[in-house]
Structure formats: structure tokens, C-alpha cells
Design a protein around this motif. Structure first.
Motif, short mmCIF file in Angstrom:
data_model
loop_
_atom_site.label_atom_id
_atom_site.label_comp_id
_atom_site.label_asym_id
_atom_site.label_seq_id
_atom_site.Cartn_x
_atom_site.Cartn_y
_atom_site.Cartn_z
N LEU A 1 16.90 62.36 -8.84
CA LEU A 1 15.49 62.55 -9.15
C LEU A 1 15.09 63.97 -8.79
O LEU A 1 15.46 64.49 -7.74
N ASN A 2 14.34 64.60 -9.68
CA ASN A 2 13.85 65.96 -9.44
C ASN A 2 12.51 65.89 -8.70
O ASN A 2 11.57 65.24 -9.16
N PHE A 3 12.42 66.57 -7.56
CA PHE A 3 11.23 66.48 -6.72
C PHE A 3 9.97 66.91 -7.46
O PHE A 3 8.93 66.24 -7.40
N HIS A 4 10.05 68.01 -8.18
CA HIS A 4 8.86 68.54 -8.85
C HIS A 4 8.45 67.65 -10.03
O HIS A 4 7.25 67.52 -10.31
N ARG A 5 9.41 67.05 -10.68
CA ARG A 5 9.08 66.11 -11.76
C ARG A 5 8.36 64.89 -11.19
O ARG A 5 7.37 64.43 -11.76
N GLU A 6 8.86 64.37 -10.08
CA GLU A 6 8.23 63.20 -9.46
C GLU A 6 6.86 63.55 -8.89
O GLU A 6 5.95 62.72 -8.90
N LEU A 7 6.71 64.78 -8.41
CA LEU A 7 5.42 65.23 -7.90
C LEU A 7 4.38 65.20 -9.02
O LEU A 7 3.26 64.72 -8.84
N ALA A 8 4.78 65.69 -10.20
CA ALA A 8 3.87 65.68 -11.35
C ALA A 8 3.63 64.25 -11.84
O ALA A 8 2.52 63.90 -12.24
N GLY A 9 4.67 63.42 -11.78
CA GLY A 9 4.54 62.04 -12.22
C GLY A 9 3.54 61.25 -11.39
O GLY A 9 2.91 60.32 -11.89
N GLY A 10 3.39 61.63 -10.14
CA GLY A 10 2.46 60.93 -9.26
C GLY A 10 1.02 61.36 -9.41
O GLY A 10 0.12 60.79 -8.77
N SER A 11 0.76 62.35 -10.26
CA SER A 11 -0.60 62.88 -10.42
C SER A 11 -1.52 61.91 -11.14
O SER A 11 -2.75 61.99 -11.01
N GLY A 12 -0.93 61.03 -11.94
CA GLY A 12 -1.75 60.12 -12.75
C GLY A 12 -2.23 60.73 -14.04
O GLY A 12 -2.97 60.11 -14.80
N ASN A 13 -1.81 61.98 -14.32
CA ASN A 13 -2.23 62.67 -15.53
C ASN A 13 -1.00 62.86 -16.42
O ASN A 13 -0.11 63.66 -16.11
N GLN A 14 -0.96 62.13 -17.53
CA GLN A 14 0.22 62.14 -18.41
C GLN A 14 0.47 63.52 -19.01
O GLN A 14 1.62 63.94 -19.15
N VAL A 15 -0.59 64.23 -19.38
CA VAL A 15 -0.41 65.55 -20.01
C VAL A 15 0.19 66.54 -19.01
O VAL A 15 1.12 67.28 -19.33
N LEU A 16 -0.33 66.55 -17.78
CA LEU A 16 0.22 67.45 -16.77
C LEU A 16 1.68 67.10 -16.47
O LEU A 16 2.52 67.99 -16.29
N PHE A 17 1.97 65.80 -16.42
CA PHE A 17 3.36 65.39 -16.20
C PHE A 17 4.26 65.92 -17.31
O PHE A 17 5.34 66.44 -17.05
N GLU A 18 3.80 65.81 -18.55
CA GLU A 18 4.62 66.25 -19.68
C GLU A 18 4.80 67.76 -19.70
O GLU A 18 5.84 68.26 -20.12
N VAL A 19 3.79 68.51 -19.23
CA VAL A 19 3.93 69.96 -19.14
C VAL A 19 5.08 70.31 -18.19
O VAL A 19 5.98 71.09 -18.52
N VAL A 20 5.05 69.72 -17.00
CA VAL A 20 6.10 70.00 -16.01
C VAL A 20 7.44 69.46 -16.49
O VAL A 20 8.47 70.13 -16.39
N ASP A 21 7.44 68.25 -17.04
CA ASP A 21 8.68 67.64 -17.52
C ASP A 21 9.30 68.49 -18.63
O ASP A 21 10.52 68.65 -18.69
N SER A 22 8.46 69.04 -19.51
CA SER A 22 8.96 69.90 -20.58
C SER A 22 9.60 71.17 -20.02
O SER A 22 10.66 71.59 -20.47
N LEU A 23 8.96 71.76 -19.02
CA LEU A 23 9.51 72.97 -18.41
C LEU A 23 10.85 72.68 -17.73
O LEU A 23 11.79 73.47 -17.82
N LEU A 24 10.92 71.52 -17.07
CA LEU A 24 12.14 71.19 -16.34
C LEU A 24 13.25 70.68 -17.25
O LEU A 24 14.42 70.95 -17.02
N SER A 25 12.87 69.94 -18.30
CA SER A 25 13.87 69.33 -19.18
C SER A 25 14.33 70.28 -20.28
O SER A 25 15.53 70.48 -20.48
N ALA A 26 13.38 70.87 -21.00
CA ALA A 26 13.74 71.73 -22.12
C ALA A 26 14.39 73.02 -21.65
O ALA A 26 15.16 73.62 -22.37
N ARG A 27 14.06 73.43 -20.44
CA ARG A 27 14.63 74.65 -19.89
C ARG A 27 15.66 74.32 -18.81
O ARG A 27 15.69 74.92 -17.75
N GLY A 28 16.50 73.31 -19.11
CA GLY A 28 17.49 72.87 -18.14
C GLY A 28 18.45 73.97 -17.72
O GLY A 28 18.82 74.07 -16.56
N ARG A 29 18.86 74.82 -18.68
CA ARG A 29 19.77 75.91 -18.34
C ARG A 29 19.15 76.84 -17.32
O ARG A 29 19.77 77.26 -16.35
#
Length: 228
Positions: free
Chosen positions: A143-171
Motif C-alpha cells: 500500500l502506498n502511504f500517500h495514496r491511502e492518505l488521499a483515500g481517507g479524505s472522503g473526496n473522490q476527486v482529490l483521491f483521483e488526482v493523487v492516484d493519477s499522479l502516483l499511478s500514471a507516473r509510476g516510472r
């Protein structure tokens, strides 16, 4: 004279039709869709044509095609933001901009998570902390700490912003982790954020997250020879 919008092609029409079908049937991630043959008959097209539309939806995880099993609704069906799955590798300057973007967004997210924390989100954050201490041979889910931190915010859009940065920019994220020399300090900074979130201290969660990402930016800039 106003230029008319081009008429969507057949593939685009089928994608829209499939999405409407999922919405009309109130299908959720994991629910099955009709077979390719049934879908082709429904939309009056050939099976290769419907497969092409399904492949387009598969690239954004709106549907999942499992060989020998069937077609299922994917987790991406509810996403409001979608990362580019074909993005080119970032140059050094853009890696720094990636950290800057996170520095702008994530402190506020941490404050929101501290306010909206739940028992489940705290458990996932704690598991993410445990992930960082595991040996590289440990194959349990990471589990990625920053992804889970965003997931706990309760805001789906903010979670997806962070998730996109972490997932799409995996390299780039992998490159960033490789540039972190003091792993112990990195873990302790995560722990400080977790403690603030757990105690519901939004201001402290925000400050610890900002400090953590500022440290990351300084380290990355130094490693890339761009210390300021």
C-alpha cells in the motif's frame, strides 16, 4: 459562421452506448456484462466492431475482459479523472514539477483526512506504514502511504488526482523513491503524519505533510544537480 461539431464515429457511439447500458442497468464494478455476441446483436454491429469499443473502455478500466470468463465492469467506471496510460517519461525538470504539484495538493488533503478519518482509513494508513518496513522479498500487497492518505479524505476527486499522479507516473515515482537516501527519516515523517491524522489534528497533519514533501523536493533537486 459556427463550425459544426463532427459526428462521432461508430466506435465512439458504441463506447457511449456501452456506458449508457452500464448506467441504465445500474451495474457496479465486478458485475458482468452480456457476451460479445449478445452486445453485437444489441447494437447491430459485428463482433470485431464491438470488441474494438470494449478494448477502448478497457484502457481506462471501465470494463475488464477476462479470457474464458466474460466481460465485467471495471473499477474505472466511476472515475472522474483519468490518467494518460501512454504518457512519455518525464525529464528532470518535470520530475521536480511533479513534486511541486504534490506539495501544492497533498498538505490540504492530509488536513481533510485528519478531519474525516475513519477506522478503515486509519487501518489502511497503518498498513501502508508497515509496507515501508517490509523486506523486498515480501510479496504481500503493498500500500502506498500517500495514496491511502488521499483515500481517507472522503473526496473522490482529490483521491483521483493523487492516484493519477502516483499511478500514471509510476516510472517517475519509482525514480523518486530511488533518490531518497534516508529511508528511516522518510518513515518517521510518514509516522508523524499518521499520528496527526489519527489524533484528528488537521493543522499538524497539514504541516507534517508539507515538511515531508519539502524535504523530498530538496533531496530530489540535490540528486538531480538542481539544488537551490
Amino acid at each position: 459562421m459556427t463550425e459544426a461539431h463532427p459526428k462521432p464515429g461508430l466506435s465512439e457511439q458504441l463506447v457511449e452506448g456501452l456506458l449508457e447500458l452500464i448506467a441504465d442497468e445500474r451495474l457496479a464494478p465486478g458485475d458482468s456484462l452480456p457476451t460479445v455476441r449478445v452486445l453485437a446483436e444489441r447494437f447491430s454491429v459485428t463482433t470485431p466492431t464491438i470488441r474494438e469499443a470494449l478494448r477502448r473502455l478497457q484502457t481506462t478500466d471501465a470494463v475488464r475482459m477476462r479470457h474464458g470468463s466474460g466481460i465485467y465492469v471495471g473499477d474505472g467506471i466511476h472515475r472522474t479523472l483519468m490518467p494518460n496510460p501512454n504518457s512519455a517519461p518525464m525529464k528532470d525538470e518535470l520530475i521536480l514539477q511533479l513534486v511541486d504539484a504534490r506539495l501544492t495538493i497533498e498538505p490540504g488533503i492530509a488536513a481533510l483526512t485528519a478531519t474525516n478519518r475513519s477506522e478503515e482509513s486509519l487501518q489502511r494508513l497503518e498498513l501502508a506504514l508497515d509496507t515501508a518496513k517490509r523486506d523486498s522479498t515480501d510479496h504481500r500487497p503493498h500500500l502506498n502511504f500517500h495514496r491511502e492518505l488521499a483515500g481517507g479524505s472522503g473526496n473522490q476527486v482529490l483521491f483521483e488526482v493523487v492516484d493519477s499522479l502516483l499511478s500514471a507516473r509510476g516510472r517517475e515515482q519509482k525514480a523518486l523513491r530511488a533518490l531518497i537516501e534516508d529511508r528511516r527519516r522518510d518513515y518517521e515523517e510518514h509516522l508523524a503524519i499518521f499520528d496527526a491524522v489519527r489524533s484528528g489534528d488537521a493543522a499538524a497533519a497539514e504541516e507534517h505533510t508539507r515538511h515531508h514533501l519539502e524535504q523530498l523536493r530538496t533531496e530530489v533537486a540535490r540528486q538531480l544537480g538542481r539544488a537551490e
